[in-house]
Scaffold this active site. Structure first.
Site, PDB file in Angstrom:
ATOM      1  N   TYR A  33       0.831  -1.211   0.000  1.00 36.14           N
ATOM      2  CA  TYR A  33       0.000   0.000   0.000  1.00 36.14           C
ATOM      3  C   TYR A  33       0.858   1.251   0.000  1.00 36.14           C
ATOM      4  O   TYR A  33       2.081   1.193   0.182  1.00 36.14           O
ATOM      5  CB  TYR A  33      -0.953  -0.015   1.207  1.00 36.14           C
ATOM      6  CG  TYR A  33      -0.298   0.293   2.545  1.00 36.14           C
ATOM      7  CD1 TYR A  33       0.538  -0.627   3.165  1.00 36.14           C
ATOM      8  CD2 TYR A  33      -0.498   1.519   3.183  1.00 36.14           C
ATOM      9  CE1 TYR A  33       1.146  -0.348   4.383  1.00 36.14           C
ATOM     10  CE2 TYR A  33       0.095   1.813   4.404  1.00 36.14           C
ATOM     11  CZ  TYR A  33       0.913   0.875   5.002  1.00 36.14           C
ATOM     12  OH  TYR A  33       1.509   1.161   6.209  1.00 36.14           O
ATOM     13  N   LYS A 147       6.502  -1.761   2.040  1.00 37.88           N
ATOM     14  CA  LYS A 147       5.280  -1.174   2.604  1.00 37.88           C
ATOM     15  C   LYS A 147       4.136  -2.164   2.415  1.00 37.88           C
ATOM     16  O   LYS A 147       3.271  -2.012   1.549  1.00 37.88           O
ATOM     17  CB  LYS A 147       4.988   0.190   1.973  1.00 37.88           C
ATOM     18  CG  LYS A 147       4.112   1.064   2.866  1.00 37.88           C
ATOM     19  CD  LYS A 147       4.217   2.519   2.506  1.00 37.88           C
ATOM     20  CE  LYS A 147       3.209   3.382   3.269  1.00 37.88           C
ATOM     21  NZ  LYS A 147       3.346   3.366   4.711  1.00 37.88           N
ATOM     22  N   GLU A 179      12.450   2.359  14.123  1.00 40.15           N
ATOM     23  CA  GLU A 179      11.478   3.388  13.740  1.00 40.15           C
ATOM     24  C   GLU A 179      10.266   3.295  14.653  1.00 40.15           C
ATOM     25  O   GLU A 179      10.303   2.602  15.665  1.00 40.15           O
ATOM     26  CB  GLU A 179      11.081   3.210  12.272  1.00 40.15           C
ATOM     27  CG  GLU A 179      10.445   1.859  11.979  1.00 40.15           C
ATOM     28  CD  GLU A 179      10.005   1.679  10.522  1.00 40.15           C
ATOM     29  OE1 GLU A 179       9.892   2.656   9.786  1.00 40.15           O
ATOM     30  OE2 GLU A 179       9.748   0.514  10.150  1.00 40.15           O
ATOM     31  N   LEU A 203      11.117   1.425   7.197  1.00 36.28           N
ATOM     32  CA  LEU A 203      10.468   1.862   5.963  1.00 36.28           C
ATOM     33  C   LEU A 203      11.159   3.142   5.474  1.00 36.28           C
ATOM     34  O   LEU A 203      11.363   4.060   6.277  1.00 36.28           O
ATOM     35  CB  LEU A 203       8.987   2.150   6.211  1.00 36.28           C
ATOM     36  CG  LEU A 203       8.268   2.470   4.902  1.00 36.28           C
ATOM     37  CD1 LEU A 203       7.881   1.178   4.198  1.00 36.28           C
ATOM     38  CD2 LEU A 203       7.069   3.350   5.111  1.00 36.28           C
TER      39      LEU A 203
HETATM   40  N1  PDD Z   1       2.883   5.057   7.565  1.00 36.30           N
HETATM   41  N2  PDD Z   1       7.570   3.766   9.037  1.00 36.30           N
HETATM   42  C1  PDD Z   1       6.432   3.044   9.015  1.00 36.30           C
HETATM   43  C2  PDD Z   1       6.420   1.684   9.633  1.00 36.30           C
HETATM   44  C3  PDD Z   1       5.271   3.591   8.414  1.00 36.30           C
HETATM   45  O1  PDD Z   1       4.143   2.871   8.361  1.00 36.30           O
HETATM   46  C4  PDD Z   1       5.319   4.903   7.866  1.00 36.30           C
HETATM   47  C5  PDD Z   1       4.131   5.538   7.193  1.00 36.30           C
HETATM   48  C6  PDD Z   1       6.533   5.616   7.931  1.00 36.30           C
HETATM   49  C7  PDD Z   1       6.680   7.006   7.351  1.00 36.30           C
HETATM   50  O2  PDD Z   1       6.627   6.982   5.944  1.00 36.30           O
HETATM   51  P1  PDD Z   1       6.101   8.243   5.097  1.00 36.30           P
HETATM   52  O3  PDD Z   1       6.892   9.401   5.557  1.00 36.30           O
HETATM   53  O4  PDD Z   1       6.365   7.864   3.706  1.00 36.30           O
HETATM   54  O5  PDD Z   1       4.636   8.410   5.426  1.00 36.30           O
HETATM   55  C8  PDD Z   1       7.645   5.008   8.514  1.00 36.30           C
HETATM   56  C9  PDD Z   1       1.690   5.493   6.883  1.00 36.30           C
HETATM   57  C10 PDD Z   1       1.437   6.957   6.996  1.00 36.30           C
HETATM   58  C11 PDD Z   1       0.529   4.631   7.320  1.00 36.30           C
HETATM   59  O6  PDD Z   1       0.745   3.419   7.427  1.00 36.30           O
HETATM   60  O7  PDD Z   1      -0.584   5.140   7.494  1.00 36.30           O
END
Ligand code: PDD
Length: 286
Positions: A33, A147, A179, A203
């Protein structure tokens, strides 16, 4: 205006969208996703989100069902069909529908789903007051760079944070920072921003990239290197970043104050840089 979603080639009201129970996304979490923030009707860093989406397809061996141009059209259509200037667009692809067998089925079509949610960027009080976080051992798998919709570990860890009235969980693996359950984590020590390296344990966040770029472009000292648990616990500042949280200061970790217990000066600088950057990009897109 009812929410309009996209499912396998068609737009429809959310309540009409149905998938078969044998969808491998439902049975195995066999999917990937993206979450793309939209400000004033413009998707933020869309090419970068689509590039990461393509890498996710490759990582789990699903042929990407659409070109970047087609994804871009779909994202723009979802934005137009849904309410709100600020939205978050969610895209999901699963391996498709097949009799339950762990090995990949042959000749199935991926399931493609897209929806929009209203995006409420963190309120001023949250930005100014900071947020609470807890810590946990990162017990997720070794492909956290993908992801994937298989998010049970992330959900369990996030619930532990919610149970403690915390916004996020800051995780360690083998004594090093990884993270959060749905965000990347930065640390500031003696005026230097520390960022975790991009590897299979985190991620690669799109917001992370923006923060690193802004630090470098604006002369904020930044080091990308492994960060020890001790460094996190003695940090002057801790930040969490994501597409929906943007940049937030963690002001208490496991109920102990981080630094002064208030969002720090370096955070203040980065928050402003981030907001200014967003405004510039959106003005250029308009
Ligand atoms: N999550 N690490 C993890 C495990 C994440 O699920 C996310 C983002 C990030 C940050 O990635 P980005 O800056 O590209 O949003 C880091 C999204 C927002 C979610 O699962 O809703």
């Amino acid at each position: 205006m009812s929410e309009i979603v996209y499912l396998n080639g068609e737009f429809m009201p959310l309540e009409d969208a149905r998938i078969p129970v044998l969808d491998r996304g439902f049975i195995f979490g066999d999917g990937i996703y993206e979450v793309i923030p939209v400000y004033s009707g413009h998707p933020f860093r869309l090419p970068e989100h689509l590039a990461r989406f393509e890498r996710s397809h490759q990582a789990i061996r699903i042929a990407n069902p659409m070109s970047d141009a087609e994804w871009t059209r779909l994202v723009r259509e979802l934005i137009a069909r849904n309410a709100g200037d600020d939205q978050s667009i969610y895209l999901q692809v699963t391996r498709g529908v097949a009799r339950r067998d762990h090995a990949f089925p042959k000749d199935v079509k991926p399931t493609v789903f897209g929806m929009s949610n209203l995006l409420s960027t963190p309120a001023r009080e949250v930005v100014d007051g900071g947020v609470h976080a807890i810590t946990a051992i990162d017990y997720r798998w070794l492909k956290c760079d993908v992801k994937s919709t298989s998010l049970l570990g992330n959900c369990l860890l996030r619930q532990a944070a919610a149970d403690a009235d915390a916004i996020e969980v800051v995780m360690f693996r083998d004594g090093f920072l990884t993270e959060g359950s749905s965000s990347n984590v930065f640390v500031v020590k003696n005026g230097v921003v520390l960022a975790t390296p991009k590897n299979n344990l985190v991620l690669p966040g799109i917001t992370y990239d923006v923060v690193v770029e802004l630090a470098r472009a604006n002369g904020l000292p930044i080091e990308v290197r492994p960060i020890t648990e001790a460094e996190v616990r003695s940090a002057d500042e801790i930040w969490v970043t994501s597409s929906t949280k943007e940049v937030l200061a963690v002001t208490s970790l496991d109920e102990k104050a981080v630094g002064s217990g208030k969002p720090g000066a370096v955070f203040g600088r980065m928050y402003k840089l981030y907001q200014d950057f967003k405004s510039t990009v959106m003005r250029q897109a308009a």
